[in-house]
Design a protein around this motif. Structure first.
Motif, PDB file in Angstrom:
ATOM      1  N   PRO A 397       0.818  -1.226   0.000  1.00  0.00           N
ATOM      2  CA  PRO A 397       0.000   0.000   0.000  1.00  0.00           C
ATOM      3  C   PRO A 397       0.843   1.265   0.000  1.00  0.00           C
ATOM      4  CG  PRO A 397       0.073  -0.943   2.206  1.00  0.00           C
ATOM      5  CD  PRO A 397       0.789  -1.923   1.306  1.00  0.00           C
ATOM      6  N   VAL A 398       1.662   1.393  -1.024  1.00  0.00           N
ATOM      7  CA  VAL A 398       2.543   2.555  -1.166  1.00  0.00           C
ATOM      8  C   VAL A 398       2.107   3.345  -2.397  1.00  0.00           C
ATOM      9  CG1 VAL A 398       4.908   3.343  -1.538  1.00  0.00           C
ATOM     10  CG2 VAL A 398       4.468   1.336  -0.105  1.00  0.00           C
ATOM     11  N   PRO A 399       1.750   4.617  -2.255  1.00  0.00           N
ATOM     12  CA  PRO A 399       1.389   5.420  -3.423  1.00  0.00           C
ATOM     13  C   PRO A 399       2.460   5.328  -4.509  1.00  0.00           C
ATOM     14  CG  PRO A 399       0.935   6.630  -1.416  1.00  0.00           C
ATOM     15  CD  PRO A 399       1.666   5.390  -1.001  1.00  0.00           C
ATOM     16  N   VAL A 400       2.033   5.359  -5.758  1.00  0.00           N
ATOM     17  CA  VAL A 400       2.775   5.157  -7.008  1.00  0.00           C
ATOM     18  C   VAL A 400       2.863   3.678  -7.355  1.00  0.00           C
ATOM     19  CG1 VAL A 400       4.164   7.228  -6.629  1.00  0.00           C
ATOM     20  CG2 VAL A 400       5.215   5.012  -6.275  1.00  0.00           C
ATOM     21  N   LEU A 401       2.694   2.772  -6.391  1.00  0.00           N
ATOM     22  CA  LEU A 401       2.591   1.352  -6.699  1.00  0.00           C
ATOM     23  C   LEU A 401       1.124   0.988  -6.885  1.00  0.00           C
ATOM     24  CD1 LEU A 401       5.111  -0.230  -4.138  1.00  0.00           C
ATOM     25  CD2 LEU A 401       5.513   0.329  -6.547  1.00  0.00           C
ATOM     26  N   ASP A 402       0.867  -0.181  -7.480  1.00  0.00           N
ATOM     27  CA  ASP A 402      -0.517  -0.611  -7.672  1.00  0.00           C
ATOM     28  C   ASP A 402      -1.248  -0.715  -6.337  1.00  0.00           C
ATOM     29  OD1 ASP A 402      -0.260  -0.825 -10.457  1.00  0.00           O
ATOM     30  OD2 ASP A 402       0.610  -2.830 -10.281  1.00  0.00           O
ATOM     31  N   GLY A 403      -0.561  -1.180  -5.314  1.00  0.00           N
ATOM     32  CA  GLY A 403      -1.172  -1.282  -3.994  1.00  0.00           C
ATOM     33  C   GLY A 403      -1.583   0.070  -3.441  1.00  0.00           C
ATOM     34  N   GLY A 404      -0.827   1.114  -3.781  1.00  0.00           N
ATOM     35  CA  GLY A 404      -1.193   2.463  -3.357  1.00  0.00           C
ATOM     36  C   GLY A 404      -2.494   2.916  -3.997  1.00  0.00           C
ATOM     37  N   LEU A 406      -4.848   0.909  -5.012  1.00  0.00           N
ATOM     38  CA  LEU A 406      -5.899   0.123  -4.365  1.00  0.00           C
ATOM     39  C   LEU A 406      -6.247   0.712  -2.996  1.00  0.00           C
ATOM     40  CD1 LEU A 406      -4.760  -3.495  -5.287  1.00  0.00           C
ATOM     41  CD2 LEU A 406      -6.690  -2.234  -6.245  1.00  0.00           C
ATOM     42  N   LEU A 407      -5.237   1.263  -2.315  1.00  0.00           N
ATOM     43  CA  LEU A 407      -5.489   1.931  -1.037  1.00  0.00           C
ATOM     44  C   LEU A 407      -6.388   3.146  -1.247  1.00  0.00           C
ATOM     45  CD1 LEU A 407      -4.921   2.314   2.000  1.00  0.00           C
ATOM     46  CD2 LEU A 407      -2.870   3.607   1.356  1.00  0.00           C
ATOM     47  N   TYR A 408      -6.113   3.925  -2.289  1.00  0.00           N
ATOM     48  CA  TYR A 408      -6.969   5.064  -2.620  1.00  0.00           C
ATOM     49  C   TYR A 408      -8.406   4.594  -2.873  1.00  0.00           C
ATOM     50  CZ  TYR A 408      -2.818   8.014  -3.351  1.00  0.00           C
ATOM     51  OH  TYR A 408      -1.656   8.718  -3.189  1.00  0.00           O
ATOM     52  N   HIS A 409      -8.519   3.481  -3.594  1.00  0.00           N
ATOM     53  CA  HIS A 409      -9.851   2.957  -3.916  1.00  0.00           C
ATOM     54  C   HIS A 409     -10.581   2.502  -2.654  1.00  0.00           C
ATOM     55  CE1 HIS A 409      -8.556   2.009  -8.339  1.00  0.00           C
ATOM     56  NE2 HIS A 409      -8.598   3.302  -8.061  1.00  0.00           N
ATOM     57  N   ALA A 410      -9.835   1.919  -1.710  1.00  0.00           N
ATOM     58  CA  ALA A 410     -10.446   1.502  -0.451  1.00  0.00           C
ATOM     59  C   ALA A 410     -10.945   2.715   0.334  1.00  0.00           C
ATOM     60  CB  ALA A 410      -9.439   0.708   0.385  1.00  0.00           C
ATOM     61  N   ILE A 411     -10.141   3.782   0.337  1.00  0.00           N
ATOM     62  CA  ILE A 411     -10.555   5.018   1.014  1.00  0.00           C
ATOM     63  C   ILE A 411     -11.794   5.593   0.331  1.00  0.00           C
ATOM     64  CG2 ILE A 411      -9.881   7.397   1.524  1.00  0.00           C
ATOM     65  CD1 ILE A 411      -6.979   6.381   1.778  1.00  0.00           C
ATOM     66  N   GLU A 412     -11.812   5.546  -1.002  1.00  0.00           N
ATOM     67  CA  GLU A 412     -12.973   6.041  -1.751  1.00  0.00           C
ATOM     68  C   GLU A 412     -14.224   5.235  -1.410  1.00  0.00           C
ATOM     69  OE1 GLU A 412     -14.485   6.357  -6.411  1.00  0.00           O
ATOM     70  OE2 GLU A 412     -12.343   6.183  -5.960  1.00  0.00           O
ATOM     71  N   TYR A 413     -14.054   3.922  -1.250  1.00  0.00           N
ATOM     72  CA  TYR A 413     -15.196   3.062  -0.918  1.00  0.00           C
ATOM     73  C   TYR A 413     -15.759   3.421   0.460  1.00  0.00           C
ATOM     74  CZ  TYR A 413     -17.865  -1.174   0.141  1.00  0.00           C
ATOM     75  OH  TYR A 413     -18.863  -2.055   0.483  1.00  0.00           O
ATOM     76  N   GLU A 421      -7.681  15.632  -4.968  1.00  0.00           N
ATOM     77  CA  GLU A 421      -6.516  15.694  -5.854  1.00  0.00           C
ATOM     78  C   GLU A 421      -5.261  16.070  -5.078  1.00  0.00           C
ATOM     79  OE1 GLU A 421      -4.984  18.042  -9.879  1.00  0.00           O
ATOM     80  OE2 GLU A 421      -7.117  18.045  -9.343  1.00  0.00           O
ATOM     81  N   ALA A 422      -5.402  17.016  -4.122  1.00  0.00           N
ATOM     82  CA  ALA A 422      -4.250  17.426  -3.311  1.00  0.00           C
ATOM     83  C   ALA A 422      -3.748  16.264  -2.465  1.00  0.00           C
ATOM     84  CB  ALA A 422      -4.633  18.605  -2.423  1.00  0.00           C
ATOM     85  N   GLY A 423      -4.682  15.488  -1.902  1.00  0.00           N
ATOM     86  CA  GLY A 423      -4.293  14.334  -1.096  1.00  0.00           C
ATOM     87  C   GLY A 423      -3.589  13.275  -1.925  1.00  0.00           C
ATOM     88  N   GLU A 424      -4.084  13.075  -3.147  1.00  0.00           N
ATOM     89  CA  GLU A 424      -3.462  12.089  -4.025  1.00  0.00           C
ATOM     90  C   GLU A 424      -2.048  12.527  -4.422  1.00  0.00           C
ATOM     91  OE1 GLU A 424      -4.391   9.742  -8.214  1.00  0.00           O
ATOM     92  OE2 GLU A 424      -5.997  10.803  -7.152  1.00  0.00           O
ATOM     93  N   VAL A 425      -1.886  13.819  -4.730  1.00  0.00           N
ATOM     94  CA  VAL A 425      -0.562  14.329  -5.103  1.00  0.00           C
ATOM     95  C   VAL A 425       0.410  14.188  -3.935  1.00  0.00           C
ATOM     96  CG1 VAL A 425       0.726  16.414  -5.691  1.00  0.00           C
ATOM     97  CG2 VAL A 425      -1.426  15.902  -6.866  1.00  0.00           C
ATOM     98  N   PHE A 426      -0.057  14.513  -2.729  1.00  0.00           N
ATOM     99  CA  PHE A 426       0.792  14.387  -1.541  1.00  0.00           C
ATOM    100  C   PHE A 426       1.217  12.930  -1.343  1.00  0.00           C
ATOM    101  CE2 PHE A 426       1.202  13.648   3.082  1.00  0.00           C
ATOM    102  CZ  PHE A 426       2.280  14.483   3.340  1.00  0.00           C
ATOM    103  N   GLY A 427       0.263  12.016  -1.511  1.00  0.00           N
ATOM    104  CA  GLY A 427       0.582  10.593  -1.374  1.00  0.00           C
ATOM    105  C   GLY A 427       1.579  10.140  -2.417  1.00  0.00           C
ATOM    106  N   GLN A 428       1.423  10.635  -3.640  1.00  0.00           N
ATOM    107  CA  GLN A 428       2.350  10.265  -4.708  1.00  0.00           C
ATOM    108  C   GLN A 428       3.775  10.714  -4.379  1.00  0.00           C
ATOM    109  OE1 GLN A 428       0.241   8.062  -6.165  1.00  0.00           O
ATOM    110  NE2 GLN A 428       0.867   8.704  -8.192  1.00  0.00           N
ATOM    111  N   ARG A 429       3.882  11.904  -3.818  1.00  0.00           N
ATOM    112  CA  ARG A 429       5.212  12.413  -3.456  1.00  0.00           C
ATOM    113  C   ARG A 429       5.839  11.568  -2.350  1.00  0.00           C
ATOM    114  NH1 ARG A 429       3.821  18.927  -3.421  1.00  0.00           N
ATOM    115  NH2 ARG A 429       3.781  19.183  -5.711  1.00  0.00           N
ATOM    116  N   LEU A 430       5.033  11.207  -1.361  1.00  0.00           N
ATOM    117  CA  LEU A 430       5.547  10.332  -0.304  1.00  0.00           C
ATOM    118  C   LEU A 430       5.986   8.991  -0.871  1.00  0.00           C
ATOM    119  CD1 LEU A 430       3.130  10.825   2.757  1.00  0.00           C
ATOM    120  CD2 LEU A 430       5.508  11.570   2.531  1.00  0.00           C
ATOM    121  N   GLY A 431       5.182   8.466  -1.795  1.00  0.00           N
ATOM    122  CA  GLY A 431       5.534   7.191  -2.414  1.00  0.00           C
ATOM    123  C   GLY A 431       6.833   7.271  -3.192  1.00  0.00           C
ATOM    124  N   MET A 432       7.036   8.373  -3.909  1.00  0.00           N
ATOM    125  CA  MET A 432       8.266   8.553  -4.669  1.00  0.00           C
ATOM    126  C   MET A 432       9.472   8.623  -3.744  1.00  0.00           C
ATOM    127  SD  MET A 432       7.662   8.467  -7.887  1.00  0.00           S
ATOM    128  CE  MET A 432       9.161   9.193  -8.556  1.00  0.00           C
TER     129      MET A 432
END
Length: 453
Positions: A397-404, A406-413, A421-432
């Motif tokens: 469950p690391v952003p930028v990976l497929d598991g990340g 899926l984590l976003y999708h779980a949060i959306e569910y 969008e800001a949260g997703e960008v922040f997560g992507q940066r952490l993942g990188m």
């Protein structure tokens, strides 16, 4: 074995594994009615591309081979015509988007199952799980095991050969203390005993797990003829060559390959005078075994024995599975390898295992070259193992990976709406940042292995 051989073996493995992973995303996206714009092997500048199919999907080969991607129609990346909006990834249901993301890692796991299944059907050659001399005081000796015992079952699982036994030992090493065994001496009735695994080290530099607990193959009567030394190894640097026949080491006669291995292992960092026979001409070569760290440091020169096919056939067995039990075994092997990979990751995070166990592309290329040199069977097993690792890594469950994703999708569910969008960008940066640190550690370990062994 040339460096080019290692590089080509590595690139072939990466191309196969990445292509399978991305094809998983691609085919499920197509089945879900999503338009795929590009299927790329590699990142960066394109070296080659071609468009074909009714949708004119672009298939490209890029300059950086460590990965790939599938680019789908998506309103978040570029404007989409109203007539095509229903085919954009972002407009699909949560279920469809999750299936597309999940398909990549699952494709890697499916590839491993198919490889293990094919190998099981074809049959693999292995040593029987019969013991040689059992070292005094070892866990095997404490369990009452004796030379000549054949291990029939380990922790309730049938043992078909030596490779199967090693896998069972490693598999249970991280979470078991005592494990039940079923052993048989000759034609006698099988008996049951227990062996202690606590204290077993699953480390890159540690001795073979079986040897650590006293499970040793009978001494093979293999002639001490050398295969081609590994590039840059002490053997190659000293001038040893393929087909050299070892006569003696420091004046001690060498009758079998095991005698040579024993002397080298006991001499880390020491100069050894090796008398060889090269095409009927005797030569003395000085080689200094490199030191391999562990509880008891041992020496290594980087050369294997050249196997006599007749001797190999005489001392080994064929392990083969049927169609249905082979498929069940392949699924089980993939599942247990996956769960073991997760256990290893967790033990690294918790500090139980060293971060030195994290390997980078240089080490993987080394394994790819060695397995390819050993033959098709070892190379396919290597592909299966790395394919599982790639699949499991991508499910983290690391952003930028497929598991990340899926984590976003779980949060959306749970929330009933997508993450901002800001949260997703922040997560992507952490993942990188996480991936950059992980790759830096992997490269550091690779360089450390090259410089210090």
């Amino acid at each position: 074995m040339s460096t080019l051989h290692y590089v080509l073996s590595f690139l072939l493995a990466i191309a196969i594994l990445v292509a399978v992973h991305e094809y998983g995303h691609f085919i499920v996206a197509r089945l879900c009615g999503i338009r795929v714009l590009r299927f790329s092997l590699g990142f960066g500048p394109q070296l080659f591309s071609v468009r074909f199919g009714a949708e004119r999907t672009e298939f490209s080969l890029a300059a950086i081979p460590l990965g790939g991607y599938v680019r789908m129609l998506d309103e978040r990346e570029a404007p989409v015509e109203a007539s095509e909006r229903h085919r954009a990834f972002n407009t699909q249901s949560l279920m469809k988007r999750s299936l597309v993301v999940l398909a990549g890692p699952l494709a890697n796991l499916l590839l491993a199952i198919l490889l293990y299944w094919g190998l099981g059907l074809a049959g693999t050659r292995d040593f029987p799980a019969r013991l040689g001399n059992v070292p005094e005081g070892s866990p095997a000796a404490q369990a009452g095991l004796q030379a000549g015992d054949t291990i029939r079952a380990f922790a309730g699982n049938e043992v078909k050969g030596w490779t199967d036994l090693r896998w069972q030992v490693v598999r249970h090493a991280l979470d078991d203390s005592y494990v039940d065994l079923e052993v048989q001496q000759g034609e006698m009735e099988p008996r049951k005993t227990r062996i202690l695994l606590s204290g077993l080290q699953i480390e890159e530099k540690a001795a073979d797990p079986l040897q650590q607990i006293g499970l040793v193959l009978p001494a093979a009567r293999i002639s001490p003829v050398l295969s081609r030394p590994l590039p840059g190894s002490p053997a190659e640097l000293a001038g040893l060559q393929e087909n050299d026949f070892v006569r003696s080491v420091d004046g001690k006669p060498i009758a079998f390959w095991a005698d040579f291995v024993k002397l080298v292992s006991a001499s880390p960092g020491k100069s050894l005078h090796v008398l060889i026979d090269r095409s009927g001409r005797e030569l003395e070569i000085v080689v200094v075994p490199e030191r391999v760290a562990g509880d008891v440091p041992r020496g290594r020169v980087g050369v294997a024995v050249k196997i006599d096919p007749d001797a190999l056939n005489r001392d080994t067995i064929i392990v083969r599975h049927g169609i249905f039990d082979g498929l069940a075994h392949a699924i089980e092997q993939t599942w247990t390898t996956s769960t073991f990979s997760l256990k290893v990751m967790w033990n690294i995070v918790t500090g139980r295992l060293s971060v030195r166990n994290i390997s980078g592309p240089v080490t993987i290329a080394d394994y790819a070259g060695q397995s390819a040199s050993a033959g098709l069977e070892p190379y396919l097993k290597f592909l299966a193992m790395v394919s599982i690792s790639l699949g499991i890594l991508n499910l983290l469950p690391v952003p930028v990976l497929d598991g990340g994703h899926l984590l976003y999708h779980a949060i959306e569910y749970v929330r009933g709406r997508p993450i901002s969008e800001a949260g997703e960008v922040f997560g992507q940066r952490l993942g990188m940042v996480f991936l950059a640190l992980l790759m830096s550690l992997a490269f550091f370990n690779d360089i450390n292995r090259i410089l210090f062994g």
